[in-house]
Enzyme design. Structure first.
Site, PDB file in Angstrom:
ATOM      1  N   LYS A  27      24.393  56.035  36.074  1.00 24.61           N
ATOM      2  CA  LYS A  27      24.436  54.852  36.944  1.00 24.61           C
ATOM      3  C   LYS A  27      23.746  53.682  36.245  1.00 24.61           C
ATOM      4  CE  LYS A  27      24.735  52.503  40.883  1.00 24.61           C
ATOM      5  NZ  LYS A  27      24.402  51.199  40.267  1.00 24.61           N
ATOM      6  N   ASP A  29      22.293  49.853  36.179  1.00 20.75           N
ATOM      7  CA  ASP A  29      21.620  48.989  37.144  1.00 20.75           C
ATOM      8  C   ASP A  29      22.223  47.589  37.024  1.00 20.75           C
ATOM      9  OD1 ASP A  29      19.945  48.141  39.089  1.00 20.75           O
ATOM     10  OD2 ASP A  29      18.108  48.234  37.892  1.00 20.75           O
ATOM     11  N   GLU A 162      18.644  54.859  35.954  1.00 22.22           N
ATOM     12  CA  GLU A 162      18.711  54.758  37.414  1.00 22.22           C
ATOM     13  C   GLU A 162      19.118  56.045  38.105  1.00 22.22           C
ATOM     14  OE1 GLU A 162      20.851  52.172  40.976  1.00 22.22           O
ATOM     15  OE2 GLU A 162      21.052  51.525  38.889  1.00 22.22           O
TER      16      GLU A 162
END
Length: 204
Positions: A27, A29, A162
């Protein structure tokens, strides 16, 4: 190509799925966004319906360099820091808009065809083909497949990233919350604290 694409949204979970049919993406950011091209016109649309086409020129220029003239991509607008990691604070500051890149993790349409009913594995293949001769501002988001998920999440946390989004490789692209898209966040990452702060502010 049909317009009005709606975003698929992951469900939050405490544990990363570990079955063989899951794909795991790191993931970033950044800002979730769609890149939609219709011949010589490119639009960058956010989840809230904002048109940010003028905000990120590098992404637009890169989309226009791709051979296909009609496509819709789902992904994340990201600003990379000197360490190669996404820097949300710098992205949010708007001081480096011309350096923002796009990490595409899904392809909803291409060449006039709607891909949303295809399984994710085939959509990933179409995305890879589109970006085989990529231009610098748009990248195919890397992913890993299978039971590596929990171990990968531990490494993601150690690296200060993340979190992970895990997706079932055989499922179609569906608007709204999808049980076959699972997001697990690193609790020590600033993005996790940002969400907690938002909930506290709403409770006041």
């Amino acid at each position: 190509m049909r317009q009005g694409f709606k975003f698929a949204l992951p469900v939050k979970a405490a544990k990363v799925p570990s079955g063989p049919d899951w794909l795991h993406e790191i993931k970033h950011d950044g800002y979730r966004m769609m890149v939609i091209r219709e011949q010589k016109v490119v639009r960058l649309l956010t989840m809230n319906g904002h048109d940010w086409t003028k905000r990120y020129p590098w992404i637009v220029e890169s989309a226009l360099k791709l051979r296909q003239e009609r496509f819709a991509l789902d992904g994340e607008a990201v600003l990379l820091g000197v360490d190669g990691r996404s820097d949300f604070s710098a992205l949010h500051s708007r001081r480096h808009d011309d350096e923002v890149q796009f990490y595409a993790f899904d392809m909803l349409a291409g060449g006039g065809d709607d891909f949303r009913k295809l399984p994710l594995s085939l959509r990933k293949q179409n995305l890879a083909a589109l970006l085989a001769r990529r231009s610098d501002g748009i990248h195919a988001a890397p992913y890993e497949q299978g039971e590596i998920g929990p171990d990968l999440f531990r490494h993601v946390c150690l690296m200060g990233l993340e979190g992970l989004v895990s997706k079932h490789r055989e499922r179609a692209y569906l608007a709204g919350r999808c049980a076959h898209w699972v997001k697990v966040k690193n609790p020590k990452h600033p993005a996790y604290r940002r969400v907690q702060d938002q909930f506290r502010d709403r409770a006041k």
